[in-house]
Design a protein around this motif. Sequence first.
Motif, short mmCIF file in Angstrom:
data_model
loop_
_atom_site.label_atom_id
_atom_site.label_comp_id
_atom_site.label_asym_id
_atom_site.label_seq_id
_atom_site.Cartn_x
_atom_site.Cartn_y
_atom_site.Cartn_z
N UNK A 417 17.07 29.53 -93.14
CA UNK A 417 18.21 29.45 -92.23
C UNK A 417 18.33 30.63 -91.30
N UNK A 418 17.29 31.47 -91.27
CA UNK A 418 17.30 32.68 -90.43
C UNK A 418 16.65 32.37 -89.09
N UNK A 419 17.40 31.73 -88.20
CA UNK A 419 16.85 31.33 -86.91
C UNK A 419 16.48 32.54 -86.06
N UNK A 420 17.34 33.57 -86.08
CA UNK A 420 17.04 34.77 -85.30
C UNK A 420 15.77 35.44 -85.82
N UNK A 421 15.62 35.51 -87.13
CA UNK A 421 14.41 36.10 -87.71
C UNK A 421 13.16 35.30 -87.37
N UNK A 422 13.32 33.96 -87.31
CA UNK A 422 12.17 33.12 -86.95
C UNK A 422 11.73 33.41 -85.52
N UNK A 461 9.37 26.70 -78.76
CA UNK A 461 10.05 25.78 -77.84
C UNK A 461 11.02 24.88 -78.60
N UNK A 462 10.61 24.40 -79.76
CA UNK A 462 11.51 23.54 -80.55
C UNK A 462 12.76 24.31 -80.95
N UNK A 463 12.58 25.54 -81.42
CA UNK A 463 13.73 26.36 -81.77
C UNK A 463 14.61 26.64 -80.56
N UNK A 464 13.97 26.94 -79.43
CA UNK A 464 14.72 27.29 -78.23
C UNK A 464 15.58 26.12 -77.76
N UNK A 465 14.98 24.92 -77.74
CA UNK A 465 15.75 23.74 -77.32
C UNK A 465 16.92 23.52 -78.27
N UNK A 466 16.69 23.80 -79.55
CA UNK A 466 17.75 23.64 -80.54
C UNK A 466 18.93 24.56 -80.32
N UNK A 467 18.70 25.71 -79.70
CA UNK A 467 19.82 26.63 -79.41
C UNK A 467 20.68 26.14 -78.26
#
Length: 874
Positions: A417-422, A461-467
Motif C-alpha cells: 500500500x506504499x504508493x509513494x514508495x513504489x 504509467x499505471x500508477x500515475x494514471x491511478x493518481x
Amino acid sequence: MSAGLSDTPDGSLARAAFDLAQADPARAVELAGPAIRDARRRADPLDLSVAQQALGLALRSLEQPRESTVALRRAVRTAEDAGLTHQAGQSRMSLAVSLLYLGRHGQSLRQLDLAAAELTGIELAQLDVQRGIVLWLLGRPAAAAERVPAALSRLRAAGESRWEARGLNVLGLTGVELGRYGEADDAFRRAEQQFAALGQLADAAGNRHNRGWCAGLLGDIPAALRHLEEAERQFAALHLPLVELRLDRARLLLDAGLAREALVTADRLAAELSARGERSAYADALLVAAEAALAAGDHVRAATLARQAAGLYDRQHRTGKLALATHLAVRARWAAGERGRRLLRAASAVADDLRAEGLLAPAGQALLLAGRLARELGDGPEARDLLGRVARGRHRGPASGRSQAWYAEAMLRLDRGDRRGAFAALGAGFRVLDAYGAGLGALELRAHVSSYAADLVAAGRTLAVGTGRAEQVLRWSELGRGLALRLPRVRPPDDPELATALAGLRRLAAQPDSAARRRQEEELRDRVRRRALRVEGRSGERPWSLPDAAGLERALGGAALVSLVVVGGTVHAVVVAGRRRVLRAVGPAAPVDWEAGFLGMWTRRALQPGSATRGATALAEALRSAERLDGLLFGPLADLIGDRDLVVVPPAPLAVLPWSLLPVAADRTVSLAPSLASWYAATVRPARPGPTVLVAGPDLEHAEAEVRALAAGAPNAIVLTGVDAGSAAVLAAMDGAGIAHLAAHGDVRADSPLFSALRLADGPLMAYDLGRLDRPPELVVLSACDSAAAGGPGEELLGLPVAMLHSGVRTVIASVAKVPDAVAPEVMTRLHAAMADGAPPQHALARTVRELRDAPPLLRAAAAAFVAVGGTPA
C-alpha cells in the motif's frame, strides 16, 4: 570468451613444438610431425609423449577436437607404457579439455581424477586450475572457483608464471559468471599481461577477448567492441579460429538491440559447428540463436532452439548451461502469453537451478518472472518471497539487473500500500538506466535502453494514471519515450575506418545486384555497426528534464501541449494550456489504432500513380478516416485546447500519420515531437544562423528544377546538383547550414533503421553519416522520400529524422508517404515562400497545407503527407 587452455612442460625439440602450441598452433603442428618421428627414431618415450601432446594441443587450438583427442590419447598411452607417471598426468589434463569440447563430459572429469593420482606437489595446484577450466566449461562457476585462489597462491610462490596466468584466467571466467565483474576484468587484465610477457600470445589474445566479453555483460558496449576488435586482430595474426569471438559478437549485437543481426550470425555459426561435429560449441550457438529469436519476437522459434540446446546440454552433463537453456525456454513461454501455475513452478525451479550453479543474473530474471506470475495468480506470500529475493540485487551488478531489482522492490512496496514508495523505487530504476545510457554515445544503443525500461514504464504509467494527477502522468509518459534523445548529443571522433566502410557501401550501391554484392554489403554494414557502436557517451551526463510550469508556458507561447499515452488499453491525454495541466481519458486504444491504420493506408493510395478518379476516391476515404480519428483523439479535448496551436507528443504508432488531414489541424499549426523533453531542449536553444543548402539527388525528373526554383528566392544559397551532389560535398555543405533542403529518393530500412538513406550522386547518404556533422543544420527538409520514421525497439523511433534530431538538427520536415516527384516542387515552393516571409517551419508547413486545401487531390494529399518533427523555434 576464451578459456586459455594450454600446458607447457620443459625441454627439447618436442618441447619446442609444445611451446608453440598456443603461441603459433599452425607452426606447432608443422614441428610436431618431425618431433614425433625424431623421438621414435631415438626411442625416447618422454619426447614422443610431449610431441604427441603438443600436436593435440595445437589441433585443439585450431578447432579440430577429434584429431586433438586422438593425439592426446596417444600421448597418455606412450607415457603410461614407459612408466612416465608425471607426463601421463600432464597429458591427461590436456586430454580432459579436448574431451570436453567433444561433449564427453563424464570422460573429461574421469581423466582429471586419474591425473590426480599421477601428479604430486605443485602439479596438483596446476590440476586445480585445469579442473576449474573444465568445471567452468560445464557451466558450474561456483564449483570452478572453489580451489583456484589457493592454487594461485601456491603457483605464485613456486614461480609458476604460466600456470599462475592460467589461474587468473579461470578466476576471471568464474568471476563473470558469478557477477563479480570488476574482479573479473582485473584478473583478465593481469592474465593478459603475464601471457604477453611470457610470449604466450594466443592466451594473451584470449584474455583480451575475455575482457570484451566482460565489458559486454556490464553493458559497456563501446569498450567491449574495442576489446573484441583487438582480440580479433591478434587471433587473425596467429591464424587462430574465431568461433568464440563470433559467438560473443553475436551476443554483443544482441545486447546492442540488433536481434535479427545476432540471429543471422548465430544461425550461420551453428550450421558450421554442426557440420564439423563440435557439439559443445554447437549447443552454445543454439542458445545464442534462441536468445536472439526471443528478442526478435519469434517466441516459437526461441522455444524450439532453447529446447534443442537444453537436450544437448543434458546429454553433455553441462548442468549450468542446461539451466540457462531451460530458463530461456520459460521466458519464451511467458512472452508467448502462457500463464498459470505450471509456468510458475517451472520459473521457480529454474531460478533455484541457476542460483545453485552461481548464475546470479539469470537467476534474478527467473525469480522476477516467477514473482510476477505469483502476483497475477493472487499468491501473495510466494510473490513477496520471490520478489524480495530479486529486490536484494538493486545495489549491485549490471544496469539491467539493478533496474529489474528496483522494479521488484516497487511491486513489493505497492503490495504494502506504499504508493509513494513504489514511485520512488521505479524512479530509482530509471536513474540506473539514465546513468547507463550516459555512457553510450551511439543512437542505436541509447534506443535499446528502452527494452530495459519497459516494465518500469508500464508500472509507472499505471500508477500515475491511478493518481489522477496530470503532472505524474506527464512525467511517466516522458520516461518511456524518446529515450534515445534524452541525453545531449555525443559527436563521435573522426573515424577513418567508419568513413571508409560508408564509402564502400556507396560504391556498391552503383553495382548490379548479385549474391557477391549482397555479401559485401553485409560485411560493410557489419563494419559500420562495429565502428559506430564504439562511440562512448559521457558518464555523469544528466538527461534533459521536464521544464517547470513557467518555462513550458514560455516555450509554448500560447500553443497547447497534448501528450498522448496508452495505459491498460485506454488512450489518456495530458493537456497543458497556459497554466493548466489536465489529465483526461480519451477512450479505448483499439479504435484509434484501427482508424490510424486506415488513414495511413488511404493516404498512401492517394499518392500512388494512377487515375485521378482513383486518387480522389482514396483521398476522400483518407479524409473520412481522419475525421473519425480526430473525433476519437481530440473530440474529448475540445474544451481544453480551444483554438490554440498544438504541440503533440504521440505514441510511436501515431507518429507517422498525415496529421494535417485531421480536422483539428484545419486552422491551426500542429507540431510533432518525439518527447516533451527533447522538444523543449530544441525549442529554447539559441538559433544558429547559417546558409541555405539546396540539394538535388539523381533519378528524380523534377528535383533539379525544384532546387533551382528555390534558389531564386535564396540568392546566397549553396546549390548542389548532378555529380556535385555527392555525399562528401553534401555533408560539408550541411555542416553549419541554417536550412538543408534535400530533394532525393529515400530508402527506408525497417530492419536496420540507421541504414535508411538518401540517394545522392555517389550513392546513399545514411543515417550513420549524420553523426559526423559538427554543426548540424537548424532545419532539414526531406522533400522526396517517405522516411519520416522507421522502426525501433519499444516506443523508440529510429531512422533519418530521428538521427538528424539526435545529431543536433532542431526541426525536420519529412513525408510519411512517398510523394510523387511531379507535385513535390509545388509544395516545396510554397513552404519556402512561407518561411521567407518569416514563418517558422511548422507554421510555414501549416500555411502550405491550407493554401492547397482546394488543390487537385494528388497535390492536396502530397502537402498533407509532410509533417514537422522536433523543436518549434519562435
